[in-house]
Design a protein around this motif. Structure first.
Motif, PDB file in Angstrom:
ATOM      1  N   LYS A 275      44.131  16.919 -73.854  1.00 35.98           N
ATOM      2  CA  LYS A 275      44.894  17.937 -74.648  1.00 35.98           C
ATOM      3  C   LYS A 275      46.191  17.766 -74.012  1.00 35.98           C
ATOM      4  CE  LYS A 275      41.115  20.760 -76.638  1.00 35.98           C
ATOM      5  NZ  LYS A 275      40.422  22.036 -76.248  1.00 35.98           N
ATOM      6  N   GLU A 303      38.650  17.253 -71.799  1.00 36.54           N
ATOM      7  CA  GLU A 303      39.931  18.021 -72.400  1.00 36.54           C
ATOM      8  C   GLU A 303      40.898  18.408 -71.521  1.00 36.54           C
ATOM      9  OE1 GLU A 303      38.207  20.718 -75.287  1.00 36.54           O
ATOM     10  OE2 GLU A 303      36.397  19.153 -75.207  1.00 36.54           O
ATOM     11  N   GLU A 304      40.588  18.709 -70.275  1.00 39.50           N
ATOM     12  CA  GLU A 304      41.743  19.438 -69.458  1.00 39.50           C
ATOM     13  C   GLU A 304      41.550  18.635 -68.048  1.00 39.50           C
ATOM     14  OE1 GLU A 304      43.839  21.306 -70.800  1.00 39.50           O
ATOM     15  OE2 GLU A 304      42.793  22.511 -72.055  1.00 39.50           O
TER      16      GLU A 304
ATOM     17  N   LYS B  50      37.050  26.697 -75.704  1.00 37.66           N
ATOM     18  CA  LYS B  50      38.023  25.540 -75.930  1.00 37.66           C
ATOM     19  C   LYS B  50      37.722  24.911 -77.241  1.00 37.66           C
ATOM     20  CE  LYS B  50      34.703  22.453 -74.529  1.00 37.66           C
ATOM     21  NZ  LYS B  50      34.225  21.087 -74.513  1.00 37.66           N
ATOM     22  N   LYS B  53      39.290  28.140 -79.896  1.00 41.10           N
ATOM     23  CA  LYS B  53      40.316  28.749 -79.310  1.00 41.10           C
ATOM     24  C   LYS B  53      40.919  29.935 -80.204  1.00 41.10           C
ATOM     25  CE  LYS B  53      42.324  24.822 -76.782  1.00 41.10           C
ATOM     26  NZ  LYS B  53      43.239  25.331 -75.601  1.00 41.10           N
ATOM     27  N   GLU B  76      45.186  29.806 -71.264  1.00 39.86           N
ATOM     28  CA  GLU B  76      44.087  29.905 -72.428  1.00 39.86           C
ATOM     29  C   GLU B  76      43.492  31.559 -72.109  1.00 39.86           C
ATOM     30  OE1 GLU B  76      40.940  27.263 -71.712  1.00 39.86           O
ATOM     31  OE2 GLU B  76      40.928  26.577 -73.888  1.00 39.86           O
ATOM     32  N   CYS B 332      36.311  19.740 -80.623  1.00 38.05           N
ATOM     33  CA  CYS B 332      37.402  20.439 -79.885  1.00 38.05           C
ATOM     34  C   CYS B 332      38.580  19.744 -79.814  1.00 38.05           C
ATOM     35  CB  CYS B 332      36.634  20.383 -78.414  1.00 38.05           C
ATOM     36  SG  CYS B 332      34.882  20.769 -78.131  1.00 38.05           S
ATOM     37  N   SER B 335      40.549  20.812 -83.172  1.00 36.03           N
ATOM     38  CA  SER B 335      41.024  22.402 -83.087  1.00 36.03           C
ATOM     39  C   SER B 335      42.506  22.530 -82.469  1.00 36.03           C
ATOM     40  CB  SER B 335      40.135  23.247 -82.396  1.00 36.03           C
ATOM     41  OG  SER B 335      38.869  23.469 -83.035  1.00 36.03           O
ATOM     42  N   ASN B 336      42.648  21.806 -81.381  1.00 33.83           N
ATOM     43  CA  ASN B 336      43.564  21.840 -80.553  1.00 33.83           C
ATOM     44  C   ASN B 336      45.014  21.270 -81.383  1.00 33.83           C
ATOM     45  OD1 ASN B 336      45.164  22.827 -78.339  1.00 33.83           O
ATOM     46  ND2 ASN B 336      45.431  20.570 -77.704  1.00 33.83           N
ATOM     47  N   ARG B 358      45.861  27.625 -79.092  1.00 34.53           N
ATOM     48  CA  ARG B 358      46.328  26.036 -79.296  1.00 34.53           C
ATOM     49  C   ARG B 358      47.259  25.804 -78.394  1.00 34.53           C
ATOM     50  NH1 ARG B 358      48.827  22.178 -80.101  1.00 34.53           N
ATOM     51  NH2 ARG B 358      50.648  23.354 -79.672  1.00 34.53           N
TER      52      ARG B 358
END
Lengths: 362, 362
Positions: A275, A303-304, B50, B53, B76, B332, B335-336, B358
């Motif tokens: 992301k 993702e992170e 995540k 979101k 987040e 996932c 979505s971001n 996001r």
């Protein structure tokens, strides 16, 4: 909630990570170098704003001599029209009532809008939407070996040009291609043959537009092209570095990241996952270059989290809490993840710009 | 500029593409099925937000019986605290003055915040930040074979637990892992050994948290875990389908896309590039499943184009202008990319929700 955007004057090592940071001097040098090269070869330059999606940066490109900008989507062009841009080429087939309606509204409010088309279906939709009172300029997109969109032959380009010419609401402006790397010879051949065919029908072809950052400094090899389009050149990235199209000193974007874990001596984890860096590989088998740590390899992203294999490190290894700089594989997709972008000069923040067209994929 | 978000009541085939759309009934069924399974096995459920979101979706998860939510980053969690969530676990090592300061502010304003740590460095930072007046709950992250973050042995987990217990501003709440797929046995062994070691020092370990959507319905195999965390299960995606963890009827997200070009009989181009589908492969060698076109293969993505190879099609082939549905490899990350998400029931838009978190990667 207040987002962690730093004020001008902040030192880079004090800002929240992960964060892409742009070197002002490298940015300016990349703009100048590209414009000077095309100026020297008598070609106009139409930068592709998808790399940065920031009006202030596009203004720097116009101030350096670019004639207009290049967008991919109507919504992306709308953001730049709102910011005062008057010459926009949308290099995309626009289809469907909703988008055609927005395209018509856009054409009514800026000075010089043009689009591309590569099918009779697309041109029929444009022809039904526009009229002679405010016609739309259209270029025919040609596939010169890139194998994405585009007509396959000069004869097919001619047929679409004739369809455009016969529509009262459309103006035929020329032809366009996004070539495969190393494709200069094929592009030149396609352009020459198409122009010759068009000439037999008395159709002028004022714009012959080629593009791409990977082959940017080979643009002069396509003698018949009048215009070049490119995006990535402004920031550059690891893919441009690998291809020899820039040097390490031309990399204007880095992603700052923090080492958040070091579960074993050979494994470090950064806070820049997919992301932040995206999962674009662009032919690499890892996810970016960790500057200053020779042999470190970003072997996987979740993702992170970015997992870094340190087993090949020949020198220093990063420790928990260290802030590191990652050269992303592909800058254009990183820009599209962040709402704002942090600029700096010599490690001190100069400005924060909104990525105004972030997420405009329609 | 007005973005193309549709009103409730709009038919899906009338909305701008590319656009991810969420099936309300499948979403509700996925929430219910997952909660019922964990309820039946006496484990608490802490969904990972995540994937969506979106606070409204997290509220549906809590209404079904989830005890709280799971976030990865402080920013987040801040978005969800703003939306009224009171029980948040941040499964991340928080490091650095800026983030610790925000974490402290967050802990002061919600009822039940907890974080994880897998190093003495991280715990020292937390210990220096929090005090007995408003202590912070901490879980020790354990690597049970996932090879991302986490201590490598139960002995190392004990050492960190003791460090937490000795800090006046911290409370040791338990242990946590994100296991490798099929790793139930290793997780169970790690938990049992760690609990036994902790018991020798008189340290209680009330929470033993495991997680993951891929192995969701194997959670009962980890008898000692008290809690499960998962995200992807709510939408599901092509990777979950391949693994047999859901059926086609459980896919709650599709990305609507339009065929914008068909340069040859065997090549179609969609308007859903890597800025809509992302370039996450998750072990596939193509970029999503084109529903209804058996044998079609999305062989490459550029930023705004998806190239589809139709040469293997055994039935119908899509035509220019057709709107198609893509099952993304990984929901996932899709979505971001979008500021809002469109929900529907039986092909009619029910609501549009802001993807409130996001881009919150800090």
């Amino acid at each position: 909630m207040s987002y962690p955007w730093p004020d001008a004057g902040t030192a880079l090592n004090a800002i929240s990570t992960p964060m892409p940071v742009i070197d002002e001097d490298r940015l300016a040098a990349n703009i100048l170098r590209a414009q000077s090269y095309l100026d020297a070869h008598g070609k106009t330059f139409r930068p592709h704003i998808k790399t940065h999606k920031i009006p202030a940066i596009a203004k720097q490109q116009l101030q350096a001599g670019a004639i207009g900008i290049n967008c991919q989507k109507v919504s992306e062009a709308e953001v730049f029209a709102d910011a005062g841009f008057e010459d926009i080429l949308i290099t995309y087939n626009i289809l469907g009532a909703a988008k055609l309606s927005r395209l018509k509204a856009l054409n009514a409010r800026i000075g010089r809008l043009s689009v591309v088309a590569d099918s009779a279906v697309t041109i029929a939709g444009l022809a039904d939407t526009f009229d002679a009172a405010r016609p739309l300029a259209v270029l025919v997109e040609c596939d010169t070996g890139g194998k994405r969109c585009g007509v396959q032959t000069p004869e097919a380009a001619l047929a679409l040009a004739e369809q455009i010419v016969s529509a009262s609401g459309l103006i035929f402006r020329g032809i366009l291609t996004y070539p495969a790397p190393g494709g200069a010879e094929m592009v030149e051949k396609f352009i020459r043959e198409t122009m010759a065919l068009l000439a037999t029908k008395g159709i002028d072809c004022p714009v012959r537009s080629s593009g791409g950052s990977p082959d940017f400094y080979s643009a002069h090899l396509v003698a018949s092209a009048t215009e070049h389009r490119a995006g990535t050149y402004i920031y550059n990235d690891r893919s441009m570095l690998r291809a020899g199209h820039c040097s390490a000193g031309d990399l204007a974007m880095h992603v700052l990241a923090t080492v958040v874990s070091k579960p074993t001596a050979d494994r470090a984890v950064l806070d820049s996952g997919s992301k932040a860096l995206t999962s674009d590989l662009l032919g690499f088998n890892d996810y970016g270059l960790l500057e200053g740590y020779e042999g470190a390899k970003i072997i996987s992203l979740s993702e992170e989290h970015a997992v870094v294999d340190l087993s090949g490190c020949t020198g220093a290894r990063p420790e928990i809490g260290d802030v590191v700089q990652v050269v992303p594989n592909h800058t254009c997709v990183v820009s599209n993840l962040f709402d704002r972008m942090v600029f700096h000069r010599n490690g001190v923040v100069t400005r924060v710009e909104q990525v105004a067209a972030r997420g405009t994929v329609w």
